[in-house]
Design an enzyme around this catalytic site. Structure first.
Site, short mmCIF file in Angstrom:
data_model
loop_
_atom_site.label_atom_id
_atom_site.label_comp_id
_atom_site.label_asym_id
_atom_site.label_seq_id
_atom_site.Cartn_x
_atom_site.Cartn_y
_atom_site.Cartn_z
N ASP A 1 78.92 64.65 54.45
CA ASP A 1 78.69 65.04 53.06
C ASP A 1 78.62 66.58 53.03
O ASP A 1 79.65 67.24 53.01
CB ASP A 1 77.40 64.36 52.61
CG ASP A 1 77.10 64.52 51.14
OD1 ASP A 1 77.98 64.26 50.32
OD2 ASP A 1 75.97 64.91 50.81
N ARG B 1 72.98 48.17 53.79
CA ARG B 1 73.69 48.60 55.00
C ARG B 1 74.64 47.52 55.52
O ARG B 1 75.61 47.80 56.21
CB ARG B 1 72.69 48.94 56.12
CG ARG B 1 71.87 50.19 55.87
CD ARG B 1 71.17 50.60 57.15
NE ARG B 1 70.10 51.55 56.93
CZ ARG B 1 70.25 52.87 56.83
NH1 ARG B 1 71.46 53.40 56.95
NH2 ARG B 1 69.23 53.66 56.64
N PHE C 1 78.03 58.52 45.28
CA PHE C 1 77.08 58.00 46.26
C PHE C 1 77.52 56.59 46.67
O PHE C 1 77.70 55.72 45.83
CB PHE C 1 75.66 57.97 45.70
CG PHE C 1 74.65 57.68 46.76
CD1 PHE C 1 74.20 58.69 47.59
CD2 PHE C 1 74.18 56.39 46.96
CE1 PHE C 1 73.29 58.43 48.60
CE2 PHE C 1 73.27 56.11 47.98
CZ PHE C 1 72.83 57.14 48.79
N ASP D 1 78.88 57.93 60.10
CA ASP D 1 79.34 57.11 58.99
C ASP D 1 80.04 57.96 57.94
O ASP D 1 81.10 57.60 57.43
CB ASP D 1 78.17 56.34 58.36
CG ASP D 1 76.94 57.23 58.12
OD1 ASP D 1 77.01 58.45 58.37
OD2 ASP D 1 75.91 56.69 57.70
P1 IMP Z 1 75.24 65.60 55.39
O1 IMP Z 1 74.26 66.21 56.34
O2 IMP Z 1 75.01 66.09 53.99
O3 IMP Z 1 76.69 65.81 55.81
O4 IMP Z 1 74.98 64.04 55.30
C1 IMP Z 1 74.49 63.35 56.37
C2 IMP Z 1 74.21 61.90 56.15
O5 IMP Z 1 73.63 61.63 54.89
C3 IMP Z 1 75.41 60.98 56.21
O6 IMP Z 1 75.84 60.76 57.51
C4 IMP Z 1 74.81 59.74 55.60
O7 IMP Z 1 74.09 59.01 56.55
C5 IMP Z 1 73.92 60.32 54.52
N1 IMP Z 1 74.69 60.29 53.26
C6 IMP Z 1 75.43 61.26 52.70
N2 IMP Z 1 76.05 60.86 51.57
C7 IMP Z 1 75.68 59.56 51.42
C8 IMP Z 1 76.03 58.53 50.45
O8 IMP Z 1 76.83 58.71 49.51
N3 IMP Z 1 75.46 57.32 50.65
C9 IMP Z 1 74.60 57.06 51.67
N4 IMP Z 1 74.28 57.96 52.60
C10 IMP Z 1 74.81 59.20 52.48
MG MG Z 2 74.75 59.39 58.86
#
Ligand code: IMP
Ligand code: MG
Length: 176
Positions: free
Chosen positions: A102, A164, A151, A99
């Site tokens: 980050d 969701r 966010f 999705d």
């Molecule tokens: P990462 O490991 O930091 O790249 O983030 C992994 C996961 O955290 C994403 O695939 C999302 O499912 C969740 N995530 C990161 N940022 C957001 C946000 O702004 N809203 C909701 N879920 C988030």
């Molecule tokens: Mg995710």
């Protein structure tokens, strides 16, 4: 308690247009290859379902469920596998479907995990990307829509397991 104010950041039309563009590229790139889409639960379920229908190839589907944040909005850097993939992926061309990227920690972990299982290739497709938040160097093979450091909720993404099902990607106003 009053309802929180929600603002649309990326509309369903923009999501659909980008999904079709990515699916076209994937259809070209994976012609004649044994393609396995791996959706990252829970957030990736909605994009996976739209993307899979837009790819004009025979393919397989699987899911992996990871937890990185708990109920916080900040990455802990710790990735826990809650549900692993079901099938042997040896020799398959794996495309991980996310999705949102980050910090990049989750996908870096998952890419390494799949590479260790001797698949033919491991690539990444995401509908949303926040490159300004990256903590690790991660190659994003199919990059969707770049969004600012806010966010977001909707289109699979949650805040404390809610929102969701919103069809657009939104921001909750006044969230600390
Ligand atoms: P990462 O490991 O930091 O790249 O983030 C992994 C996961 O955290 C994403 O695939 C999302 O499912 C969740 N995530 C990161 N940022 C957001 C946000 O702004 N809203 C909701 N879920 C988030
Ligand atoms: Mg995710």
């Amino acid at each position: 308690m009053s309802e929180p104010k929600i603002r649309v950041l990326v509309s369903r039309e923009e999501i659909q247009a980008k999904t079709e563009e990515l699916a076209k590229r994937i259809t070209e790139d994976y012609k004649g290859k044994d393609l396995l889409l791996v959706g990252v639960l829970k957030g990736g379920f909605m994009f996976l379902s739209d993307l899979a229908r837009a790819i004009d190839l025979p393919l397989s589907l699987d899911f992996i469920s990871v937890s990185s944040y708990g109920n916080s909005t900040v990455s802990s850097g710790v990735v826990r596998i809650l549900k692993d993939i079901d099938y042997d992926i040896t020799g398959k061309h794996v495309l991980i479907v996310e999705d949102l990227i980050d910090t990049g920690l989750t996908l870096t972990y998952l890419k390494d995990l799949f590479k260790a299982k001797h698949c033919a290739s491991v690539k990444v497709c995401t509908i949303l990307d926040k490159p300004s938040r990256r903590k690790v160097d991660l190659e994003v093979d199919y990059q969707g829509i770049i969004i600012p450091d806010e966010f977001v909720i909707g289109y699979g993404l949650d805040y404390q397991e809610k929102y969701r099902n919103l069809p657009d990607v939104c921001v909750i106003e006044g969230l600390e």
